[in-house]
Design a protein around this motif. Structure first.
Motif, PDB file in Angstrom:
ATOM      1  N   LEU A 147       0.771  -1.091   0.024  1.00  0.00           N
ATOM      2  CA  LEU A 147       0.021  -0.153  -0.060  1.00  0.00           C
ATOM      3  C   LEU A 147       0.857   1.189  -0.066  1.00  0.00           C
ATOM      4  CD1 LEU A 147      -2.854   1.266   0.522  1.00  0.00           C
ATOM      5  CD2 LEU A 147      -2.515   1.296   2.686  1.00  0.00           C
ATOM      6  N   LEU A 148       0.762   2.200  -1.027  1.00  0.00           N
ATOM      7  CA  LEU A 148       1.428   3.403  -0.863  1.00  0.00           C
ATOM      8  C   LEU A 148       0.343   4.392  -1.623  1.00  0.00           C
ATOM      9  CD1 LEU A 148       4.053   3.538  -3.649  1.00  0.00           C
ATOM     10  CD2 LEU A 148       2.177   1.832  -3.554  1.00  0.00           C
ATOM     11  N   ASP A 149       0.438   5.839  -1.100  1.00  0.00           N
ATOM     12  CA  ASP A 149       1.156   6.302   0.147  1.00  0.00           C
ATOM     13  C   ASP A 149       0.665   6.224   1.414  1.00  0.00           C
ATOM     14  OD1 ASP A 149       2.904   8.143   1.385  1.00  0.00           O
ATOM     15  OD2 ASP A 149       2.055   9.901   0.453  1.00  0.00           O
ATOM     16  N   VAL A 150       1.291   6.005   2.262  1.00  0.00           N
ATOM     17  CA  VAL A 150       0.560   5.756   3.631  1.00  0.00           C
ATOM     18  C   VAL A 150       1.140   6.977   4.811  1.00  0.00           C
ATOM     19  CG1 VAL A 150       0.512   3.309   3.665  1.00  0.00           C
ATOM     20  CG2 VAL A 150       2.336   4.223   4.609  1.00  0.00           C
ATOM     21  N   GLY A 151       1.336   8.216   4.132  1.00  0.00           N
ATOM     22  CA  GLY A 151       1.623   9.333   5.003  1.00  0.00           C
ATOM     23  C   GLY A 151       2.454  10.344   4.392  1.00  0.00           C
ATOM     24  N   ALA A 152       3.243  10.198   3.200  1.00  0.00           N
ATOM     25  CA  ALA A 152       4.091  11.259   3.021  1.00  0.00           C
ATOM     26  C   ALA A 152       3.314  12.566   2.121  1.00  0.00           C
ATOM     27  CB  ALA A 152       5.176  10.828   2.032  1.00  0.00           C
ATOM     28  N   ASN A 153       2.137  12.321   1.672  1.00  0.00           N
ATOM     29  CA  ASN A 153       1.597  13.246   0.750  1.00  0.00           C
ATOM     30  C   ASN A 153      -0.088  13.281   0.941  1.00  0.00           C
ATOM     31  OD1 ASN A 153       4.087  13.966  -1.304  1.00  0.00           O
ATOM     32  ND2 ASN A 153       4.010  11.683  -1.032  1.00  0.00           N
ATOM     33  N   ARG A 157      -1.778  14.884  -6.757  1.00  0.00           N
ATOM     34  CA  ARG A 157      -2.167  15.204  -7.865  1.00  0.00           C
ATOM     35  C   ARG A 157      -2.398  13.659  -8.667  1.00  0.00           C
ATOM     36  NH1 ARG A 157       1.523  20.279  -9.769  1.00  0.00           N
ATOM     37  NH2 ARG A 157       0.603  21.655  -8.304  1.00  0.00           N
ATOM     38  N   PRO A 158      -3.209  13.484  -9.668  1.00  0.00           N
ATOM     39  CA  PRO A 158      -3.342  12.333 -10.316  1.00  0.00           C
ATOM     40  C   PRO A 158      -2.118  11.610 -10.700  1.00  0.00           C
ATOM     41  CG  PRO A 158      -4.938  13.712 -11.006  1.00  0.00           C
ATOM     42  CD  PRO A 158      -4.165  14.375 -10.249  1.00  0.00           C
ATOM     43  N   GLN A 159      -1.250  12.577 -11.354  1.00  0.00           N
ATOM     44  CA  GLN A 159      -0.007  11.660 -11.781  1.00  0.00           C
ATOM     45  C   GLN A 159       0.933  11.373 -10.923  1.00  0.00           C
ATOM     46  OE1 GLN A 159      -0.724  15.041 -12.198  1.00  0.00           O
ATOM     47  NE2 GLN A 159       1.212  16.547 -11.677  1.00  0.00           N
ATOM     48  N   TYR A 160       0.753  11.692  -9.508  1.00  0.00           N
ATOM     49  CA  TYR A 160       1.507  11.026  -8.586  1.00  0.00           C
ATOM     50  C   TYR A 160       1.197   9.537  -8.343  1.00  0.00           C
ATOM     51  CZ  TYR A 160       2.201  16.081  -6.871  1.00  0.00           C
ATOM     52  OH  TYR A 160       2.556  17.217  -6.641  1.00  0.00           O
ATOM     53  N   LEU A 161      -0.079   9.222  -8.315  1.00  0.00           N
ATOM     54  CA  LEU A 161      -0.420   8.099  -8.068  1.00  0.00           C
ATOM     55  C   LEU A 161      -0.030   7.055  -9.218  1.00  0.00           C
ATOM     56  CD1 LEU A 161      -4.360   8.549  -7.039  1.00  0.00           C
ATOM     57  CD2 LEU A 161      -2.342   8.413  -5.766  1.00  0.00           C
ATOM     58  N   ALA A 162       0.142   7.619 -10.379  1.00  0.00           N
ATOM     59  CA  ALA A 162       0.353   6.888 -11.600  1.00  0.00           C
ATOM     60  C   ALA A 162       1.968   6.569 -11.248  1.00  0.00           C
ATOM     61  CB  ALA A 162       0.356   7.683 -12.925  1.00  0.00           C
ATOM     62  N   GLN A 163       2.860   7.392 -10.789  1.00  0.00           N
ATOM     63  CA  GLN A 163       4.380   7.246 -10.671  1.00  0.00           C
ATOM     64  C   GLN A 163       4.341   6.269  -9.520  1.00  0.00           C
ATOM     65  OE1 GLN A 163       5.632  11.572  -9.818  1.00  0.00           O
ATOM     66  NE2 GLN A 163       5.147  12.105 -11.828  1.00  0.00           N
ATOM     67  N   TRP A 164       3.724   6.370  -8.583  1.00  0.00           N
ATOM     68  CA  TRP A 164       3.871   5.349  -7.555  1.00  0.00           C
ATOM     69  C   TRP A 164       3.536   3.959  -7.918  1.00  0.00           C
ATOM     70  CZ3 TRP A 164       0.596   8.881  -3.623  1.00  0.00           C
ATOM     71  CH2 TRP A 164       1.408  10.237  -3.332  1.00  0.00           C
ATOM     72  N   ALA A 202      -6.821   9.785 -11.926  1.00  0.00           N
ATOM     73  CA  ALA A 202      -5.881   8.829 -11.749  1.00  0.00           C
ATOM     74  C   ALA A 202      -6.179   7.571 -12.543  1.00  0.00           C
ATOM     75  CB  ALA A 202      -5.555   8.465 -10.104  1.00  0.00           C
ATOM     76  N   HIS A 203      -7.471   7.108 -12.417  1.00  0.00           N
ATOM     77  CA  HIS A 203      -7.890   5.914 -13.095  1.00  0.00           C
ATOM     78  C   HIS A 203      -7.304   6.040 -14.853  1.00  0.00           C
ATOM     79  CE1 HIS A 203     -10.502   2.768 -15.131  1.00  0.00           C
ATOM     80  NE2 HIS A 203     -10.473   2.504 -13.781  1.00  0.00           N
ATOM     81  N   ALA A 204      -7.684   7.237 -15.246  1.00  0.00           N
ATOM     82  CA  ALA A 204      -7.461   7.290 -16.646  1.00  0.00           C
ATOM     83  C   ALA A 204      -5.838   7.288 -16.911  1.00  0.00           C
ATOM     84  CB  ALA A 204      -7.894   8.737 -17.232  1.00  0.00           C
ATOM     85  N   LEU A 205      -5.134   7.804 -16.172  1.00  0.00           N
ATOM     86  CA  LEU A 205      -3.591   7.595 -16.051  1.00  0.00           C
ATOM     87  C   LEU A 205      -3.222   6.396 -16.192  1.00  0.00           C
ATOM     88  CD1 LEU A 205      -2.487  10.768 -14.376  1.00  0.00           C
ATOM     89  CD2 LEU A 205      -2.270  10.195 -16.690  1.00  0.00           C
ATOM     90  N   LEU A 206      -3.611   5.461 -15.082  1.00  0.00           N
ATOM     91  CA  LEU A 206      -3.280   4.113 -14.818  1.00  0.00           C
ATOM     92  C   LEU A 206      -3.636   3.203 -16.061  1.00  0.00           C
ATOM     93  CD1 LEU A 206      -4.040   4.226 -11.215  1.00  0.00           C
ATOM     94  CD2 LEU A 206      -1.621   3.708 -12.115  1.00  0.00           C
ATOM     95  N   LYS A 207      -4.877   3.359 -16.600  1.00  0.00           N
ATOM     96  CA  LYS A 207      -5.556   2.684 -17.585  1.00  0.00           C
ATOM     97  C   LYS A 207      -4.553   2.913 -18.643  1.00  0.00           C
ATOM     98  CE  LYS A 207      -9.854   1.580 -19.923  1.00  0.00           C
ATOM     99  NZ  LYS A 207     -11.419   2.136 -20.099  1.00  0.00           N
ATOM    100  N   THR A 235      -3.197   5.088  -3.221  1.00  0.00           N
ATOM    101  CA  THR A 235      -4.209   6.061  -3.048  1.00  0.00           C
ATOM    102  C   THR A 235      -3.298   7.168  -2.308  1.00  0.00           C
ATOM    103  OG1 THR A 235      -5.913   6.422  -1.393  1.00  0.00           O
ATOM    104  CG2 THR A 235      -4.272   5.240  -0.624  1.00  0.00           C
ATOM    105  N   ASP A 236      -3.831   8.318  -1.974  1.00  0.00           N
ATOM    106  CA  ASP A 236      -3.447   9.522  -1.503  1.00  0.00           C
ATOM    107  C   ASP A 236      -2.846   9.454   0.054  1.00  0.00           C
ATOM    108  OD1 ASP A 236      -5.506  10.775   0.737  1.00  0.00           O
ATOM    109  OD2 ASP A 236      -6.560   9.962  -0.917  1.00  0.00           O
ATOM    110  N   GLY A 237      -1.917   9.883   0.479  1.00  0.00           N
ATOM    111  CA  GLY A 237      -1.373   9.783   1.759  1.00  0.00           C
ATOM    112  C   GLY A 237      -2.118  10.072   2.860  1.00  0.00           C
ATOM    113  N   PHE A 238      -3.118  10.760   2.625  1.00  0.00           N
ATOM    114  CA  PHE A 238      -3.918  11.122   3.979  1.00  0.00           C
ATOM    115  C   PHE A 238      -4.795   9.750   4.050  1.00  0.00           C
ATOM    116  CE2 PHE A 238      -8.214  11.979   5.651  1.00  0.00           C
ATOM    117  CZ  PHE A 238      -7.776  12.879   6.788  1.00  0.00           C
ATOM    118  N   THR A 239      -5.643   9.230   2.822  1.00  0.00           N
ATOM    119  CA  THR A 239      -6.280   7.837   2.989  1.00  0.00           C
ATOM    120  C   THR A 239      -5.536   6.902   3.286  1.00  0.00           C
ATOM    121  OG1 THR A 239      -7.703   8.985   1.210  1.00  0.00           O
ATOM    122  CG2 THR A 239      -7.666   6.748   1.753  1.00  0.00           C
TER     123      THR A 239
END
Length: 355
Positions: A147-153, A157-164, A202-207, A235-239
């Motif tokens: 699981l990531l991100d678990v707290g750094a961010n 932005r959607p592109q972060y999730l694609a990079q992760w 993010a879904h569109a980028l990952l797809k 997911t985002d770091g907050f969630t």
């Protein structure tokens, strides 16, 4: 998966031995345990105190452990931004050792924000990565889910999730021997049209990345994390941090309920004795100490962040995990993957200090 993993002996792991809720004792004990398992360790902290703590462990003088003096430590109640002005802080010494090539990785059970800030400022980011993320493992059916991100961010932005997703895919391939790990995007429903604006984009980028370095499964829900529906969940770091803390808290509550139920009467106590080995195995899988520490992935060097309340076992496992990542040449593999496929970000982001 190729078995070709050249081991690079001689580079130790730098441990922030002053960090954490309990200071030097669990850090030194965990370092001794890891050293006995073959990991070379640099204990970073107040020299006199660390030598005194090492002296409590019989035979520690013959182990591959070296003490590196660091007169300062950033306390848990201090600001992460203090890393900018306190060069002698133990976490800064650790990340400098990695930057200089004197250590394979930095491990800290101390101030997580300070560890992130120090790693980012000292090591920088892998080219093509806007923000590093904290990657962790959660016990799941059939093994674990990454699981990531678990707290750094907290804000992303959607592109972060694609990079992760790309970073985690490489990590699982080279460190955990998973050939084509699947990626799920955490949402409120499996359907493609469900989720926040962030999730939809993010879904569109990952797809679009599916088949190009990412094996995208689609949306997953919270229950899928523990069902092992996908190897990776982004997911985002907050969630992600809420999910992590909820999982850890629920595990403690559940085991408390089991313990209470097994102690109610003689019959249940006898049943508990019969199930003792199975319950111990379950407890082992659900114990955060089993995974040791979480990887800050996306920086140009190995940095691991653990719980402030971590015990010696968690420290040992964090050091072992750092050693595995180093032997697998994780950073080189991550940089090569991003260099080969190019960045997928909408705009460049300047480095910021995590809070």
């Amino acid at each position: 998966m190729s078995a070709e993993r050249p081991k690079r002996p001689g580079l130790p792991i730098a441990l922030d031995a002053a960090g954490g809720d309990h200071g030097a004792p669990p850090n030194v004990e965990g370092a001794v345990q890891a050293a006995r398992a073959g990991v070379s360790v640099l204990l970073v902290g107040e020299r006199v105190k660390l030598h005194a703590e090492l002296g409590k462990h019989t035979g520690s003088g013959a182990l591959p452990i070296e003490v590196i003096d660091a007169p300062d430590v950033i306390g848990m109640d201090e600001h992460a931004t203090d890393v900018r002005s306190r060069a002698g802080a133990s976490i800064n010494v650790c990340t400098r050792l990695v930057k200089e090539g004197s250590a394979a990785a930095a491990v800290s059970l101390g101030h997580s924000g300070a560890t992130m800030a120090s790693a980012l400022l000292t090591l920088g980011r892998i080219k093509g990565v806007d923000r590093p993320a904290i990657l962790t493992h959660l016990p799941a059916q059939g093994g674990f889910t990454t699981l990531l991100d678990v707290g750094a961010n907290a804000d992303v932005r959607p592109q972060y999730l694609a990079q992760w997703a790309r970073l985690a895919t490489v990590y699982l391939r080279v460190v955990e021997d998973r050939d084509s790990p699947t990626v799920g995007l955490l949402s409120i429903g499996e359907e493609e049209h469900k989720g926040s604006q962030l999730v939809l984009e993010a879904h569109a980028l990952l797809k679009a990345l599916h088949g190009h370095g990412v094996n995208f499964y689609g949306n997953v829900e919270g229950r899928d994390i523990f069902a092992g529906t996908t190897d990776i969940v982004v997911t985002d770091g907050f969630t992600g941090n809420v999910v992590l803390k909820l999982a850890e808290g629920e595990a403690k509550v559940l085991f408390g309920w089991v313990r209470d139920a097994l102690g109610q009467n003689l019959k249940s106590k006898l049943g508990g004795l019969l199930a003792r080995d199975a319950l111990r195995g379950l407890a082992e899988r659900m114990d955060p100490s089993t995974y040791g520490a979480s990887l800050l992935i996306g920086v140009r060097g190995l940095a691991f962040i653990g719980h402030g309340s971590a015990d010696a076992r968690a420290v040992k496992n964090a050091l072992l995990r750092a050693e595995r990542a180093h032997e697998a040449r994780l950073i080189e593999r991550l940089e090569a993957a991003f260099a080969a496929s190019g960045p997928d970000r909408a705009e460049p982001a300047s480095p910021t200090t995590p809070g």
